[in-house]
Design a protein around this motif. Structure first.
Motif, PDB file in Angstrom:
ATOM      1  N   LEU A 188      -4.716  -8.010  -4.234  1.00  0.00           N
ATOM      2  CA  LEU A 188      -3.637  -8.822  -4.804  1.00  0.00           C
ATOM      3  C   LEU A 188      -3.487 -10.172  -4.120  1.00  0.00           C
ATOM      4  CD1 LEU A 188      -0.898  -6.036  -5.160  1.00  0.00           C
ATOM      5  CD2 LEU A 188      -2.619  -6.750  -6.837  1.00  0.00           C
ATOM      6  N   GLU A 189      -4.428 -10.517  -3.261  1.00  0.00           N
ATOM      7  CA  GLU A 189      -4.322 -11.792  -2.548  1.00  0.00           C
ATOM      8  C   GLU A 189      -4.268 -12.955  -3.536  1.00  0.00           C
ATOM      9  OE1 GLU A 189      -7.549 -11.963   0.168  1.00  0.00           O
ATOM     10  OE2 GLU A 189      -6.672 -10.495   1.565  1.00  0.00           O
ATOM     11  N   GLY A 190      -3.299 -13.825  -3.340  1.00  0.00           N
ATOM     12  CA  GLY A 190      -3.123 -14.985  -4.210  1.00  0.00           C
ATOM     13  C   GLY A 190      -2.188 -14.728  -5.376  1.00  0.00           C
ATOM     14  N   ARG A 191      -1.683 -13.522  -5.507  1.00  0.00           N
ATOM     15  CA  ARG A 191      -0.746 -13.199  -6.585  1.00  0.00           C
ATOM     16  C   ARG A 191       0.645 -12.993  -6.001  1.00  0.00           C
ATOM     17  NH1 ARG A 191      -2.415 -11.378 -11.609  1.00  0.00           N
ATOM     18  NH2 ARG A 191      -4.673 -11.418 -11.948  1.00  0.00           N
ATOM     19  N   ASP A 192       1.614 -13.665  -6.564  1.00  0.00           N
ATOM     20  CA  ASP A 192       2.991 -13.529  -6.091  1.00  0.00           C
ATOM     21  C   ASP A 192       3.715 -12.363  -6.761  1.00  0.00           C
ATOM     22  OD1 ASP A 192       2.716 -15.741  -4.445  1.00  0.00           O
ATOM     23  OD2 ASP A 192       3.276 -17.129  -6.062  1.00  0.00           O
ATOM     24  N   SER A 193       3.343 -12.048  -7.990  1.00  0.00           N
ATOM     25  CA  SER A 193       4.019 -10.972  -8.714  1.00  0.00           C
ATOM     26  C   SER A 193       3.052 -10.350  -9.710  1.00  0.00           C
ATOM     27  CB  SER A 193       5.261 -11.508  -9.439  1.00  0.00           C
ATOM     28  OG  SER A 193       4.894 -12.470 -10.417  1.00  0.00           O
ATOM     29  N   MET A 194       3.423  -9.180 -10.198  1.00  0.00           N
ATOM     30  CA  MET A 194       2.598  -8.445 -11.159  1.00  0.00           C
ATOM     31  C   MET A 194       3.489  -7.888 -12.260  1.00  0.00           C
ATOM     32  SD  MET A 194      -0.795  -8.000 -10.435  1.00  0.00           S
ATOM     33  CE  MET A 194      -1.249  -6.325 -10.855  1.00  0.00           C
ATOM     34  N   THR A 195       2.947  -7.804 -13.449  1.00  0.00           N
ATOM     35  CA  THR A 195       3.596  -7.125 -14.563  1.00  0.00           C
ATOM     36  C   THR A 195       2.726  -5.930 -14.938  1.00  0.00           C
ATOM     37  OG1 THR A 195       2.420  -8.328 -16.310  1.00  0.00           O
ATOM     38  CG2 THR A 195       4.440  -9.348 -15.408  1.00  0.00           C
ATOM     39  N   PRO A 196       3.266  -4.969 -15.687  1.00  0.00           N
ATOM     40  CA  PRO A 196       2.428  -3.840 -16.127  1.00  0.00           C
ATOM     41  C   PRO A 196       1.170  -4.302 -16.860  1.00  0.00           C
ATOM     42  CG  PRO A 196       4.729  -3.327 -16.491  1.00  0.00           C
ATOM     43  CD  PRO A 196       4.683  -4.758 -16.049  1.00  0.00           C
ATOM     44  N   ALA A 197       1.279  -5.354 -17.686  1.00  0.00           N
ATOM     45  CA  ALA A 197       0.099  -5.842 -18.410  1.00  0.00           C
ATOM     46  C   ALA A 197      -0.962  -6.379 -17.456  1.00  0.00           C
ATOM     47  CB  ALA A 197       0.516  -6.919 -19.406  1.00  0.00           C
ATOM     48  N   ASP A 198      -0.539  -6.954 -16.314  1.00  0.00           N
ATOM     49  CA  ASP A 198      -1.497  -7.469 -15.341  1.00  0.00           C
ATOM     50  C   ASP A 198      -2.360  -6.353 -14.751  1.00  0.00           C
ATOM     51  OD1 ASP A 198      -0.618 -10.101 -15.625  1.00  0.00           O
ATOM     52  OD2 ASP A 198       0.932  -9.861 -14.090  1.00  0.00           O
ATOM     53  N   VAL A 199      -1.788  -5.156 -14.643  1.00  0.00           N
ATOM     54  CA  VAL A 199      -2.527  -4.026 -14.058  1.00  0.00           C
ATOM     55  C   VAL A 199      -3.813  -3.766 -14.830  1.00  0.00           C
ATOM     56  CG1 VAL A 199      -2.446  -1.535 -13.636  1.00  0.00           C
ATOM     57  CG2 VAL A 199      -0.452  -2.953 -13.105  1.00  0.00           C
ATOM     58  N   LEU A 200      -3.751  -3.917 -16.145  1.00  0.00           N
ATOM     59  CA  LEU A 200      -4.896  -3.591 -16.994  1.00  0.00           C
ATOM     60  C   LEU A 200      -6.029  -4.600 -16.876  1.00  0.00           C
ATOM     61  CD1 LEU A 200      -3.083  -2.343 -20.220  1.00  0.00           C
ATOM     62  CD2 LEU A 200      -3.672  -1.094 -18.137  1.00  0.00           C
ATOM     63  N   LEU A 236       0.149   4.437   2.419  1.00  0.00           N
ATOM     64  CA  LEU A 236       1.193   3.455   2.116  1.00  0.00           C
ATOM     65  C   LEU A 236       1.927   3.038   3.385  1.00  0.00           C
ATOM     66  CD1 LEU A 236       2.583   5.138  -1.129  1.00  0.00           C
ATOM     67  CD2 LEU A 236       1.388   2.937  -1.027  1.00  0.00           C
ATOM     68  N   GLU A 237       2.218   4.008   4.242  1.00  0.00           N
ATOM     69  CA  GLU A 237       2.933   3.693   5.487  1.00  0.00           C
ATOM     70  C   GLU A 237       2.096   2.805   6.408  1.00  0.00           C
ATOM     71  OE1 GLU A 237       3.799   7.562   6.980  1.00  0.00           O
ATOM     72  OE2 GLU A 237       5.599   7.832   5.732  1.00  0.00           O
ATOM     73  N   ARG A 238       0.770   3.002   6.396  1.00  0.00           N
ATOM     74  CA  ARG A 238      -0.111   2.179   7.238  1.00  0.00           C
ATOM     75  C   ARG A 238      -0.370   0.807   6.642  1.00  0.00           C
ATOM     76  NH1 ARG A 238      -3.318   7.211   8.140  1.00  0.00           N
ATOM     77  NH2 ARG A 238      -4.507   6.601   6.294  1.00  0.00           N
ATOM     78  N   GLY A 239       0.002   0.602   5.377  1.00  0.00           N
ATOM     79  CA  GLY A 239      -0.253  -0.671   4.725  1.00  0.00           C
ATOM     80  C   GLY A 239      -1.640  -0.771   4.111  1.00  0.00           C
ATOM     81  N   ASP A 240      -2.372   0.348   4.076  1.00  0.00           N
ATOM     82  CA  ASP A 240      -3.695   0.337   3.457  1.00  0.00           C
ATOM     83  C   ASP A 240      -3.593   0.283   1.937  1.00  0.00           C
ATOM     84  OD1 ASP A 240      -4.906   0.495   5.933  1.00  0.00           O
ATOM     85  OD2 ASP A 240      -4.957   2.684   5.920  1.00  0.00           O
ATOM     86  N   LEU A 241      -2.461   0.732   1.396  1.00  0.00           N
ATOM     87  CA  LEU A 241      -2.200   0.672  -0.036  1.00  0.00           C
ATOM     88  C   LEU A 241      -0.825   0.087  -0.282  1.00  0.00           C
ATOM     89  CD1 LEU A 241      -3.448   4.168  -1.335  1.00  0.00           C
ATOM     90  CD2 LEU A 241      -4.564   1.953  -1.680  1.00  0.00           C
ATOM     91  N   VAL A 242      -0.667  -0.529  -1.439  1.00  0.00           N
ATOM     92  CA  VAL A 242       0.649  -0.991  -1.872  1.00  0.00           C
ATOM     93  C   VAL A 242       0.870  -0.487  -3.291  1.00  0.00           C
ATOM     94  CG1 VAL A 242       0.722  -3.042  -0.419  1.00  0.00           C
ATOM     95  CG2 VAL A 242      -0.329  -3.174  -2.690  1.00  0.00           C
ATOM     96  N   ILE A 243       2.151  -0.226  -3.606  1.00  0.00           N
ATOM     97  CA  ILE A 243       2.516   0.227  -4.939  1.00  0.00           C
ATOM     98  C   ILE A 243       2.759  -0.977  -5.834  1.00  0.00           C
ATOM     99  CG2 ILE A 243       4.306   1.423  -6.279  1.00  0.00           C
ATOM    100  CD1 ILE A 243       4.760   3.227  -3.861  1.00  0.00           C
ATOM    101  N   LEU A 244       2.220  -0.937  -7.028  1.00  0.00           N
ATOM    102  CA  LEU A 244       2.495  -1.983  -8.015  1.00  0.00           C
ATOM    103  C   LEU A 244       3.769  -1.582  -8.743  1.00  0.00           C
ATOM    104  CD1 LEU A 244      -1.131  -2.516  -9.343  1.00  0.00           C
ATOM    105  CD2 LEU A 244       0.048  -3.679  -7.492  1.00  0.00           C
ATOM    106  N   ASP A 245       4.831  -2.288  -8.434  1.00  0.00           N
ATOM    107  CA  ASP A 245       6.150  -1.879  -8.915  1.00  0.00           C
ATOM    108  C   ASP A 245       6.984  -3.121  -9.195  1.00  0.00           C
ATOM    109  OD1 ASP A 245       8.022  -0.067  -9.693  1.00  0.00           O
ATOM    110  OD2 ASP A 245       8.318   0.839  -7.723  1.00  0.00           O
ATOM    111  N   GLY A 246       8.113  -2.903  -9.837  1.00  0.00           N
ATOM    112  CA  GLY A 246       9.024  -3.996 -10.139  1.00  0.00           C
ATOM    113  C   GLY A 246       9.956  -3.611 -11.265  1.00  0.00           C
TER     114      GLY A 246
END
Length: 298
Positions: free
Chosen positions: A175-187, A248-258
């Protein structure tokens, strides 16, 4: 004096009727299909009526056969339970626990040291496989943590282990360079399929008002492998936060949420044990510890 047919013939019939064939019954009872067929024929002779309709490659129960099965299976269950209660345990301190490989690797295994520290007199004997354990047959297993609701059994307790959130997640590098995500962006990213997960991308897309793009996707048959692929940056995984909690706790993954994202929440794990063991102190300690550990997913 009891007027009963051969016990071995009854056992062969019950196995064939329950499993749907002579070959399957032979595998369970360690006999050849012809030996099962011979036992069933002898039973049909004793009753003076057919119990199976025999086809080219399969057999089906007659009305009389179904009536016998409905009475016989509960009787065998009671016999099995009575024998299990008298059978000596391998060790008074052991508790045999079975679960799926991913649950063992991603959730239970990392937490077992806490249980062992809290209950030093209980020795956990772990086993894992993709298929749930059948506690009606596997007398060497005390507890099964099933992935998906197991078939009902009159002598087995099944308790849900709470709601789990299944969400899209990925490496933060993706996700580097992205400030936000929408569900459509996931696809627009590579989607990783988890073949054994009861929640699929089609479910998530439907809930979020999207159409899943056609085309092949990388897939894995273990949740732990899906999470590892996401950590390595392969794409976006749709997995339970329970499996991914440590990543997730280690920061190896992030949840795409909003605000525009909708999560899928379902009960997907169940703890199963025999009703005859409901007063087993080791089992109760393990069950209560698990439930205390399973805080609501975030």
């Amino acid at each position: 004096m009891r007027r009963l047919p051969s016990f071995f013939a009854l056992r062969a019939f019950e196995a064939a009727a329950r499993l749907g064939g002579f070959t399957q019954a032979g595998e369970e009872l360690h006999l050849t299909p012809s030996a099962i067929s011979h036992q069933v024929r002898a039973l049909e002779t004793w009753f003076g009526r057919a119990l199976f309709t025999r086809g080219v490659r399969k057999v089906t129960l007659t009305v009389d056969g179904q009536r016998l099965l409905d009475q016989l299976s509960p009787a065998f269950d009671q016999i099995e339970d009575a024998c299990a209660e008298l059978r000596p345990l391998q060790s008074r301190s052991e508790l045999a626990v079975h679960c799926s490989p991913s649950f063992a690797a991603k959730w239970l295994g990392p937490r077992l040291p806490q249980f062992m520290a809290a209950h030093p007199s209980i020795v956990i004997r772990m086993s894992s496989s993709a298929e749930p354990a059948d506690l009606a047959k596997s007398t060497d297993i005390d507890v099964d943590i099933a992935y998906g609701l197991p078939p009902p059994h009159a002598n087995v307790m099944v308790e849900p282990l709470g709601l789990e959130s299944t969400v899209p997640m990925c490496s933060p590098r993706l996700l580097e360079g992205r400030d936000s995500m929408t569900p459509a962006d996931v696809l627009r990213f590579t989607l990783i399929d988890s073949k054994v997960n009861p929640v699929q991308w089609t479910d998530w897309c439907k809930l979020n008002g999207l159409k899943l793009p056609a085309g092949a996707r990388p897939s894995f048959d273990r949740g732990s492998m899906v999470i590892a692929a996401a950590v390595d940056g392969m794409g976006i995984a749709l997995e339970t936060t329970r499996f991914a909690q440590r990543d997730l706790e280690r920061g190896d993954l992030v949840i795409l949420d909003g605000p525009s994202f909708h999560r899928i929440e379902r009960v997907t794990h169940f703890i199963c044990y025999r009703k005859s063991a409901i007063d087993n102190e080791r089992l109760i300690a393990f069950r209560d510890w698990m439930k205390a550990q399973l805080l609501p997913a975030t």
